[in-house]
Enzyme design. Structure first.
Site, mmCIF file in Angstrom:
data_model
loop_
_atom_site.group_PDB
_atom_site.id
_atom_site.type_symbol
_atom_site.label_atom_id
_atom_site.label_comp_id
_atom_site.label_asym_id
_atom_site.label_seq_id
_atom_site.Cartn_x
_atom_site.Cartn_y
_atom_site.Cartn_z
ATOM 1 N N SER B 21 0.837 -1.204 0.000
ATOM 2 C CA SER B 21 0.000 0.000 0.000
ATOM 3 C C SER B 21 0.872 1.254 0.000
ATOM 4 O O SER B 21 0.612 2.202 -0.741
ATOM 5 C CB SER B 21 -0.904 0.026 1.236
ATOM 6 O OG SER B 21 -1.675 -1.143 1.319
ATOM 7 N N HIS B 47 -2.994 6.550 3.662
ATOM 8 C CA HIS B 47 -3.245 5.128 3.890
ATOM 9 C C HIS B 47 -4.588 4.912 4.596
ATOM 10 O O HIS B 47 -5.311 3.963 4.296
ATOM 11 C CB HIS B 47 -2.098 4.543 4.727
ATOM 12 C CG HIS B 47 -2.167 3.068 4.943
ATOM 13 N ND1 HIS B 47 -2.440 2.519 6.171
ATOM 14 C CD2 HIS B 47 -2.023 2.031 4.089
ATOM 15 C CE1 HIS B 47 -2.450 1.198 6.057
ATOM 16 N NE2 HIS B 47 -2.200 0.872 4.809
#
Lengths: 215, 215
Positions: B21, B47
């Site tokens: 990610s 995030h």
């Protein structure tokens, strides 16, 4: 210390702020194809995120709103994948019908089982929920693995939730898990893309319990 | 019920997902003027939200990162305006230095005082924090009234927080409260605009405690 010297009573009350915010959302939202009741959910999602893109990305199974209202009013249990959802949600409107919001992610038996099976606590906590109650509202805002496990259990006939609110946020697995949810013929509220999260899930759940109050 | 018949051990571990990610965020973030350590906070904000616009809207006082690291390492107390922040934040990295995360919004004395003064519990809970400890990290993700009260107390010399993380979300008062914060010469982390919220505040606070761990 006396902080009150400069104290001025509030001139704007919280409810007034909420009303004003909702008017701003209505003005700026633009065209959409949501039903009136779906839009109530969308409105709260935008209120919690200040993100119109997220609002427009929301996706509803045709029966989602009514199924959610019915579940709350029948006093069905609510499962949440993380503690933040339990902390944030308005519990009174759920509890007065006999339901409660359940988080199992930090239960000792869940932690032990996850370790034993080398899997995530999120997955085991979904399994625990399925064993604890029939039907239910499943609110997943954080763990795509929880949502994917729930989808698997639905497909294999182990789970038959009354409503799935699947709104995990993230770059990996989250968008895919929501795509899979949207393929199922079960009442779901989800969205397209990476956005979502605990506060968004709380907003959707609160909107449903508010609709239940007025239904 | 035996859910394990179809059970497959995880092939992708959570840490691997996080790394992947973060790589995606780095690739897509684009140009910016954040310092290396500020970007660590921004990265966690993105995030937690999957929202690059929110990431780019982040605003840092020059001394914010170092002041936050110092405060955590000195074991200073952390104030949070709502329970969701307490539920979501990684407490271990704060508690091991002697600090803890404090939420006063539902304390009986706070509720009573708010009623008596016809004001919000958020305002009274900020006042309680100021009376409870010196310095401190103030993490406000929900109530603009809490942030505005903290700003007032700073201006009038009652409060001298080590770091203010001011990231309330909302259409009314929230953007204005963050503008006021950004005018102060105190270490702050905030953003421009309506976006923010509990999960974003948690992300910023977690980023600071992670930086403290590596400092």
């Amino acid at each position: 210390m006396d902080f009150h010297t400069e104290f001025k009573p509030l001139t704007v009350q919280p409810q007034e702020i909420e009303g004003k915010s909702f008017n701003m959302i209505d003005e700026e939202f633009g065209e959409h194809a949501f039903t009136k009741r779906q839009y109530k959910v969308v409105q709260r999602v935008v209120h919690a995120s200040a993100d119109f893109e997220l609002g427009h990305s929301m996706l509803f199974h045709d029966e989602a709103i009514q199924a959610g209202i019915n579940a709350i009013k029948r006093g069905e249990q609510v499962y949440a994948d993380v503690q933040m959802i339990l902390s944030g949600v308005s519990k009174g409107r759920i509890e007065k019908h006999g339901g409660s919001v359940n988080v199992y992610i930090s239960d000792p038996d869940v932690m032990e089982e996850a370790k034993r099976l080398n899997t995530t606590r999120a997955i085991i906590s979904v399994r625990k929920a399925i064993q604890q109650f029939d039907g239910g509202v499943f609110a997943i805002g954080n763990a795509p693995t929880a949502l994917l496990e729930l989808i698997r259990l639905i497909k294999e006939g182990y789970a038959k939730p009354s409503l799935v609110i699947g709104l995990p946020v993230g770059f990996v697995s989250a968008p895919e898990s929501k795509e899979e949810l949207a393929k199922l013929d079960v009442p779901f509220i989800t969205n397209v893309g990476r956005k979502g999260g605990s506060t968004i899930t709380v907003a959707a759940l609160n909107a449903i319990s508010l609709l239940a109050e007025k239904a």
